[in-house]
Design an enzyme around this catalytic site. Structure first.
Site, mmCIF file in Angstrom:
data_model
loop_
_atom_site.group_PDB
_atom_site.id
_atom_site.type_symbol
_atom_site.label_atom_id
_atom_site.label_comp_id
_atom_site.label_asym_id
_atom_site.label_seq_id
_atom_site.Cartn_x
_atom_site.Cartn_y
_atom_site.Cartn_z
ATOM 1 N N GLY A 152 35.705 -5.491 16.444
ATOM 2 C CA GLY A 152 35.402 -4.424 15.480
ATOM 3 C C GLY A 152 35.938 -3.106 16.023
ATOM 4 O O GLY A 152 36.890 -3.086 16.811
ATOM 5 N N ARG A 153 35.296 -2.024 15.604
ATOM 6 C CA ARG A 153 35.766 -0.686 16.018
ATOM 7 C C ARG A 153 35.898 -0.562 17.525
ATOM 8 O O ARG A 153 36.919 -0.108 18.042
ATOM 9 C CB ARG A 153 34.778 0.377 15.518
ATOM 10 C CG ARG A 153 35.013 0.870 14.133
ATOM 11 C CD ARG A 153 33.935 1.886 13.778
ATOM 12 N NE ARG A 153 32.655 1.203 13.735
ATOM 13 C CZ ARG A 153 32.010 0.921 12.608
ATOM 14 N NH1 ARG A 153 32.494 1.302 11.456
ATOM 15 N NH2 ARG A 153 30.865 0.277 12.639
ATOM 16 N N ILE A 154 34.849 -0.958 18.260
ATOM 17 C CA ILE A 154 34.867 -0.729 19.715
ATOM 18 C C ILE A 154 35.836 -1.690 20.392
ATOM 19 O O ILE A 154 36.634 -1.279 21.246
ATOM 20 C CB ILE A 154 33.435 -0.828 20.295
ATOM 21 C CG1 ILE A 154 32.557 0.291 19.715
ATOM 22 C CG2 ILE A 154 33.472 -0.738 21.830
ATOM 23 C CD1 ILE A 154 31.081 0.223 20.088
ATOM 24 N N SER A 232 27.525 -4.312 25.121
ATOM 25 C CA SER A 232 26.964 -4.504 23.773
ATOM 26 C C SER A 232 25.437 -4.536 23.825
ATOM 27 O O SER A 232 24.800 -3.479 23.732
ATOM 28 C CB SER A 232 27.557 -5.758 23.136
ATOM 29 O OG SER A 232 27.220 -6.924 23.868
ATOM 30 N N GLU A 262 15.547 -3.803 29.799
ATOM 31 C CA GLU A 262 15.939 -2.488 30.329
ATOM 32 C C GLU A 262 14.728 -1.559 30.368
ATOM 33 O O GLU A 262 14.056 -1.413 29.352
ATOM 34 C CB GLU A 262 17.015 -1.861 29.436
ATOM 35 C CG GLU A 262 18.306 -2.645 29.407
ATOM 36 C CD GLU A 262 19.312 -2.127 28.373
ATOM 37 O OE1 GLU A 262 19.075 -1.064 27.788
ATOM 38 O OE2 GLU A 262 20.318 -2.797 28.158
ATOM 39 N N HIS A 281 22.831 1.622 30.780
ATOM 40 C CA HIS A 281 23.038 1.748 29.322
ATOM 41 C C HIS A 281 23.587 3.144 28.976
ATOM 42 O O HIS A 281 22.944 3.929 28.274
ATOM 43 C CB HIS A 281 21.726 1.482 28.571
ATOM 44 C CG HIS A 281 21.932 1.109 27.127
ATOM 45 N ND1 HIS A 281 21.160 0.186 26.478
ATOM 46 C CD2 HIS A 281 22.830 1.547 26.198
ATOM 47 C CE1 HIS A 281 21.556 0.068 25.219
ATOM 48 N NE2 HIS A 281 22.572 0.897 25.024
HETATM 49 C C1 8YV Z 1 21.874 4.075 22.409
HETATM 50 C C2 8YV Z 1 23.261 2.224 21.827
HETATM 51 O O1 8YV Z 1 21.735 4.388 21.094
HETATM 52 O O2 8YV Z 1 24.531 3.013 20.001
HETATM 53 C C3 8YV Z 1 23.838 2.106 20.471
HETATM 54 O O3 8YV Z 1 23.602 1.077 19.822
HETATM 55 O O4 8YV Z 1 22.778 1.285 22.356
HETATM 56 C C4 8YV Z 1 23.246 3.512 22.555
HETATM 57 O O5 8YV Z 1 24.217 4.389 22.134
HETATM 58 C C5 8YV Z 1 21.664 5.282 23.226
HETATM 59 O O6 8YV Z 1 21.237 4.852 24.450
HETATM 60 C C6 8YV Z 1 20.690 6.245 22.640
HETATM 61 O O7 8YV Z 1 19.518 5.620 22.275
#
Ligand code: 8YV
Length: 326
Positions: A152-154, A232, A262, A281
């Site tokens: 996908g995008r990433i 992911s 986490e 993360h």
């Molecule tokens: C978290 C993420 O949102 O975009 C996502 O799905 O897991 C991260 O970008 C970020 O840690 C802020 O909550």
């Protein structure tokens, strides 16, 4: 006097300018994530970090809730069927964090290929001054194969970067057809991709289908010299199987920005393995990206509270009901 503006719980830190923007549309209550349950009873909107679980308990406490605006692209924290049943719109922040996550993925690959953790520890420790050799030589990424699970995008943003590094890029995706311009990326079945890649990087959403997508059998297909990268969601990998593979050097190593739990409990066997490099993360964690995510998450929340279509919604079929539910 009771305010006529809808109430909203905001569970991410926001600067004053954003707080003012929110206050123009709703009556925001700023809490940390541990305070959401205690504050949610009157709320029509919730803005929360993407990993924050939207439990049944929370939904039962919040009969007026009509929008959950995730600060993040992931939405595995919500049960979309349940949200549909209750008429709650779910919004997220795709696009604005693509480049930051792709950058981190490449950084993680280079951490592995150039032994950056061990070399940094060596340079800052006593061994270097005693004249000892630096840790083992690294390896070139040029001409190696990067296998992307999810295109996908990433995944595509990672592919673009990998091409600039002179890598071969393969991908596995059950939805994406790459189209013109992506001819340098080779579509492969998952098994073939795992068996032929020097680096495997995961870029799929966490869904019931992708839980444990990379388990003992899949890891068993990887080259003993291969590295596994994950930006992911932790549960896409069967972490116990990965720990066993790392302990027996069945693969060279893993660089993980996300984990099954986490933060990991002190007893988690993933901790303390030489060939597991862990990050907390941080895929989207740059000043610019987090600001863009917040902007989009606030726009999403305010739009629904105002009775308008939000810029991003993962369950558009629920929107009409969510917009009318005041
Ligand atoms: C978290 C993420 O949102 O975009 C996502 O799905 O897991 C991260 O970008 C970020 O840690 C802020 O909550």
């Amino acid at each position: 006097m009771e305010s006529s503006r809808p109430k909203a719980v905001i569970a991410v830190p926001v600067p004053a300018a954003i707080a003012a923007r929110l206050a123009a549309v709703c009556e925001p209550k700023f809490v940390d994530i541990n305070g959401v349950l205690a504050s949610i009873s009157e709320a029509e909107g919730l803005l929360c970090p993407a990993p924050f679980p939207i439990s049944r308990e929370l939904l039962d406490l919040a009969p007026r809730l009509r929008v959950v605006s995730n600060f993040g692209v992931g939405f595995n924290n919500v049960d979309l069927v349940e949200m549909g049943r209750r008429g709650i719109a779910v919004c997220n922040t795709p696009g604005v964090l693509t480049e930051a996550v792709a950058d981190l993925t490449i950084a993680m690959m280079l951490m592995a290929s150039r032994g950056l953790v061990a070399n940094s520890q060596f340079a800052g420790g006593q061994s270097w001054s005693s004249g000892a050799q630096a840790p083992d030589l690294g390896w070139d990424v040029q001409r190696k194969t990067l296998g992307l699970v999810g295109f996908g995008r990433i995944g595509r943003a990672v592919a673009l970067r990998a091409r600039a590094f002179g890598m071969n890029v393969a991908f596995y995706d059950t939805f994406a057809s790459p189209g013109p311009g992506w001819e340098y990326c080779q579509p492969l079945g998952l098994h073939e991709l795992l068996a032929t890649s020097d680096v495997v990087s995961l870029h799929v959403n966490l869904t019931p289908e992708t839980v444990d997508l990379i388990g003992a059998d899949q890891i068993g297909l990887m080259k003993p010299s291969a590295w596994l990268l994950n930006t992911s969601r932790g549960p896409v990998i069967d972490q116990a199987a990965l720990v066993r593979a790392l302990q027996s050097n069945a693969i060279a190593g893993a660089v993980l920005d996300v984990l099954e739990v986490e933060p990991p409990p002190a007893s988690d066997p993933i901790l303390g393995l030489d060939n597991a490099i862990l990050l907390p993360h941080i895929g989207s964690a740059t000043v610019e990206t987090r600001a863009a995510m917040l902007d989009l998450a606030v726009n999403n929340l305010c739009a629904v509270l105002n009775g308008e279509r939000p810029p991003e919604c993962v369950n558009p079929e629920v929107l009409e009901r969510a917009l009318k539910r005041r």
